[in-house]
Design a protein around this motif. Structure first.
Motif, PDB file in Angstrom:
ATOM      1  N   LEU A  30       0.828  -1.212   0.000  1.00  0.00           N
ATOM      2  CA  LEU A  30       0.000   0.000   0.000  1.00  0.00           C
ATOM      3  C   LEU A  30       0.864   1.264   0.000  1.00  0.00           C
ATOM      4  N   LEU A  31       1.911   1.275   0.792  1.00  0.00           N
ATOM      5  CA  LEU A  31       2.792   2.440   0.834  1.00  0.00           C
ATOM      6  C   LEU A  31       3.430   2.692  -0.530  1.00  0.00           C
ATOM      7  N   ALA A  32       3.790   1.617  -1.225  1.00  0.00           N
ATOM      8  CA  ALA A  32       4.406   1.746  -2.542  1.00  0.00           C
ATOM      9  C   ALA A  32       3.449   2.374  -3.542  1.00  0.00           C
ATOM     10  N   GLN A  33       2.161   2.079  -3.427  1.00  0.00           N
ATOM     11  CA  GLN A  33       1.174   2.631  -4.367  1.00  0.00           C
ATOM     12  C   GLN A  33       1.098   4.149  -4.292  1.00  0.00           C
ATOM     13  N   TYR A  34       1.335   4.705  -3.109  1.00  0.00           N
ATOM     14  CA  TYR A  34       1.186   6.152  -2.914  1.00  0.00           C
ATOM     15  C   TYR A  34       2.538   6.854  -2.733  1.00  0.00           C
ATOM     16  N   GLY A  35       3.624   6.133  -2.954  1.00  0.00           N
ATOM     17  CA  GLY A  35       4.937   6.747  -2.802  1.00  0.00           C
ATOM     18  C   GLY A  35       5.200   7.215  -1.385  1.00  0.00           C
ATOM     19  N   ALA A  36       4.577   6.536  -0.441  1.00  0.00           N
ATOM     20  CA  ALA A  36       4.700   6.949   0.962  1.00  0.00           C
ATOM     21  C   ALA A  36       5.872   6.244   1.625  1.00  0.00           C
ATOM     22  N   LYS A  37       6.575   6.986   2.438  1.00  0.00           N
ATOM     23  CA  LYS A  37       7.658   6.420   3.233  1.00  0.00           C
ATOM     24  C   LYS A  37       7.211   6.328   4.693  1.00  0.00           C
TER      25      LYS A  37
END
Length: 338
Positions: free
Chosen positions: A172-179
């Motif tokens: 999920l984090l990868a989908q939104y470019g979230a770190k």
């Protein structure tokens, strides 16, 4: 035959001489006051005081006020009171260092004085007390609760992993470019090294969350807290491979103290807190988790969630709603202060 009679005036002189001879014989048998065989009150008066407030008699035996019969007491009471002195430990078994001050080395020491004058008896408990007693609970003063950049940023943090849900969180984090920052249990990192390595490979960061999450943290001894924090850091680093940076540590339940904050700092880590706790670990429902974050988050805040420690189905479902909402609100993803 008429016997001669002693005139009456000479009879008192003979009687007086006989009395004098009887007194001398009695003194020879009992001993004169102050001599080595003197007894009774004369011996107590000539004795030197002991360290316990009693007296040491000329024969070397120790006596105290408690060992003497009380005036008017019957003989059975007196014997019972005097028993401790009569049955005290033989002085030959005592070490010379235990002798009270003023008693020659090797001379009999008062059994009461040895309990109060021995230099080692009171110091031994004091030396071991700090290690055995629980740690102090002075509050920590340097716990970080803000993003590194400030402004309209948010730091997502995940505790208690890695676990079965860690892969879904990473997707999920990868989908939104979230770190995000993952605060890991040492034993879990050891059991799932591939998950730890993936976290680093995808640009996220690591945080020490102790070896096995003891609560309350402050009730652990200093040595136990050092082991919980230091060993977890070593386990996480080993699972990650290479030379990973473990920048922060987080106390279980947020139980930070000045003591464990210093332990973390000595190991090169900052204490990481949070500003928003949706209590997802308690599984209050997906909407409860989402609403809590939406209502309490402020720019620069740190959100606490969980990817390990139990069933995290609700956390994953809530994250699916929160990530697009954060982007829509103009938040960018950041790491905590370091």
């Amino acid at each position: 035959m008429v016997k001669s009679r002693i005139p009456n005036p000479r009879r008192p002189l003979l009687l007086g001489a006989a009395a004098l001879l009887g007194t001398s014989a009695l003194l020879v048998a009992c001993g004169a006051p102050g001599s080595p065989t003197a007894a009774g009150d004369a011996a107590h008066r000539s004795a030197s005081p002991s360290a316990s407030g009693g007296t040491t008699g000329a024969s070397g035996g120790s006596t105290t006020g408690a060992a003497r019969p009380t005036p008017g007491a019957d003989e059975s009471s007196a014997a019972a009171t005097a028993t401790p002195t009569a049955t005290s430990t033989p002085t030959s078994t005592r070490t010379p260092s235990a002798s009270p001050a003023g008693t020659p080395t090797g001379a009999p020491a008062s059994p009461f004085a040895s309990a109060t004058t021995s230099p080692t008896a009171p110091s031994a408990p004091a030396a071991s007390a700090p290690a055995a007693s629980p740690s102090t609970h002075a509050p920590a003063t340097g716990v970080l609760r803000h993003t590194a950049s400030g402004g309209r940023t948010v730091a997502l943090t995940f505790d208690d992993g890695p676990g079965p849900a860690t892969g879904q969180v990473l997707d999920l984090l990868a989908q939104y470019g979230a770190k995000a920052t993952f605060c890991e249990i040492g034993t879990n990192a050891q059991a799932r090294p591939a998950a730890v390595q993936r976290i680093l490979a995808e640009g996220h960061r690591l945080c020490d969350h102790t070896v096995d999450h003891p609560q309350p943290m402050h009730a652990q001894t200093h040595e136990q807290q050092v082991a919980e924090i230091g060993d977890a850091k070593a386990m996480i680093e080993k699972a990650a491979g290479g030379d990973p940076a473990v920048t922060w540590w987080r106390a279980p339940g947020g139980d930070f103290t000045a003591e464990n904050e210093r332990i973390g700092a000595d190991l090169g880590m900052k204490s990481l807190g949070w500003t928003v706790d949706p209590r997802d670990w308690a599984r209050p429902g997906v909407q409860a988790i989402v609403s809590n974050v939406q209502q309490n988050l402020r720019p620069g805040g740190v959100v606490l969630m969980h990817d390990g420690g139990g069933d995290r189905t609700q956390t994953v479902a809530a994250l699916k709603q929160l990530l697009p909402w954060l982007v829509a609100q103009g938040y960018t993803f950041d790491f905590p202060q370091s």
